[in-house]
Design a protein around this motif. Structure first.
Motif, short mmCIF file in Angstrom:
data_model
loop_
_atom_site.label_atom_id
_atom_site.label_comp_id
_atom_site.label_asym_id
_atom_site.label_seq_id
_atom_site.Cartn_x
_atom_site.Cartn_y
_atom_site.Cartn_z
N PRO A 38 1.84 28.43 30.71
CA PRO A 38 2.24 29.01 32.00
C PRO A 38 3.65 28.61 32.44
O PRO A 38 4.38 29.43 33.02
N VAL A 39 4.05 27.37 32.14
CA VAL A 39 5.39 26.92 32.50
C VAL A 39 6.43 27.63 31.64
O VAL A 39 7.47 28.08 32.15
N PHE A 40 6.16 27.76 30.35
CA PHE A 40 7.05 28.53 29.47
C PHE A 40 7.17 29.97 29.97
O PHE A 40 8.27 30.53 30.01
N CYS A 41 6.04 30.57 30.34
CA CYS A 41 6.06 31.96 30.83
C CYS A 41 6.92 32.09 32.07
O CYS A 41 7.71 33.05 32.20
N TYR A 42 6.79 31.16 32.98
CA TYR A 42 7.60 31.19 34.21
C TYR A 42 9.09 31.09 33.86
O TYR A 42 9.91 31.87 34.38
N CYS A 43 9.44 30.16 32.98
CA CYS A 43 10.85 29.96 32.60
C CYS A 43 11.40 31.20 31.89
O CYS A 43 12.54 31.62 32.14
N LEU A 44 10.61 31.79 31.01
CA LEU A 44 11.03 33.00 30.29
C LEU A 44 11.24 34.16 31.27
O LEU A 44 12.23 34.89 31.18
N ALA A 45 10.30 34.33 32.20
CA ALA A 45 10.41 35.42 33.18
C ALA A 45 11.64 35.25 34.05
O ALA A 45 12.33 36.23 34.38
N GLN A 46 11.95 34.01 34.39
CA GLN A 46 13.14 33.74 35.22
C GLN A 46 14.43 33.94 34.43
O GLN A 46 15.45 34.35 34.98
N SER A 47 14.39 33.65 33.14
CA SER A 47 15.59 33.81 32.31
C SER A 47 15.92 35.28 32.07
O SER A 47 17.08 35.66 31.91
N GLU A 48 14.86 36.12 31.99
CA GLU A 48 14.99 37.54 31.69
C GLU A 48 15.77 37.79 30.39
O GLU A 48 16.48 38.77 30.24
N ASN A 49 15.58 36.88 29.43
CA ASN A 49 16.25 37.01 28.13
C ASN A 49 15.39 37.89 27.23
O ASN A 49 14.51 37.42 26.50
#
Length: 299
Positions: free
Chosen positions: A234-245
């Motif tokens: 879930p933390v990885f998912c949040y970081c990925l969604a925020q990065s929008e990479n």
């Protein structure tokens, strides 16, 4: 050692000249086709629906063949560089220490491959064509990831069902250093640098958690602050969604194609890389479920 210096200098020069020649040949062979497909995917097909259906299978087979040839050429040359470098190292070992093996064979293979790969991707022209080819091949996945980011970028850590110990409540930009780290992937042309950066994302997450609870002066149970795979996704998912990479799938494929397989399968780095890439699929699945969910029209 001084008598060997001219030979090492000559070999280094020869090694880089081989890479330069290969990069130029690879670019000449694939760049035009890659750019054609890339432009077509960006602009959208200029066909009627019927023409698109008639041409889709052929175009797909043509692209698959181009992708397979390009990846195979790059990997074969990578292996060739590894063989050349390993033969040279063995010769130097015999000449200086009268010893064939300075390291266990597996460690030597990994070090040789890392070095040869680093030299291979010093040529940006090779990386740019190859990475674009990977993106084209996985264009549908990239579109799904873009869609997932659009749907989930406003989700909080709680929305991703992160454990309360890792939600970093009241932080203005939780896990910002990890998010920035994800976007650093775009700056590297070497697959090993990208692989190391993914592992660094994990370290930045741990750093953010430790700093948060230290600043609060809390005696939070340390056992509760250990991130298992289920808690980390879930933390990885949040970081990925925020990065929008949205290029993450291409980064993943590039790493898996050119990093030593032992590193991808065993050890701490492999564990976190697998968890990280699983988070990409989880993001897409979550976005699709969210999109399919009936909207609440009640006032």
């Amino acid at each position: 050692r001084s008598t060997l210096f001219p030979y090492t200098t000559l070999f280094r020069s020869f090694f880089f000249e081989m890479v330069k020649a290969f990069a130029e040949e690879f670019s000449e062979r694939y760049k035009a086709s890659v750019e054609k497909y890339y432009k077509l995917l960006q602009d959208g097909p200029k066909f009627t629906e019927q023409e698109q259906r008639e041409n889709s299978d052929y175009k797909s087979q043509e692209l698959d063949a181009l992708y397979e040839r390009g990846m195979e050429d790059a990997r074969e040359f990578q292996n060739f560089l590894c063989d050349c470098l390993l033969a040279f190292v063995k010769q130097i070992s015999r000449s200086t220490l009268n010893c064939d093996d300075l390291l266990p064979s597996r460690d030597k293979d990994k070090r040789i491959e890392r070095l040869a790969t680093r030299v291979l991707f010093t040529k940006n022209s090779l990386y740019e064509v190859l990475f674009k080819l990977i993106r084209i091949k996985h264009w549908d996945h990239e579109k799904k990831l873009k869609n997932a980011f659009a749907i989930l970028r406003d989700n909080s850590l709680t929305d991703f069902k992160a454990s309360s110990s890792f939600c970093l409540t009241n932080e203005d930009s939780p896990y910002q250093r990890a998010i920035d780290c994800i976007n650093y992937l775009d700056t590297f042309t070497n697959p090993y640098d990208k692989y190391d950066t993914v592992f660094r994302v994990r370290r930045e997450i741990y750093h953010s958690v430790d700093q948060y609870w230290s600043n609060k002066g809390s005696q939070e149970n340390k056992n509760r602050l250990i991130l298992s795979a289920d808690q980390l996704v879930p933390v990885f998912c949040y970081c990925l969604a925020q990065s929008e990479n949205y290029k993450m799938k291409a980064h993943q494929v590039f790493i898996e194609a050119f990093v030593h397989q032992h590193l991808l399968k065993y050890g701490e780095e492999a564990y976190y890389f697998t968890t990280f890439t699983a988070s990409l699929d989880f993001l897409i699945t979550t976005a699709e479920k969210t999109q399919a969910r009936p909207k609440d029209n009640t006032n």
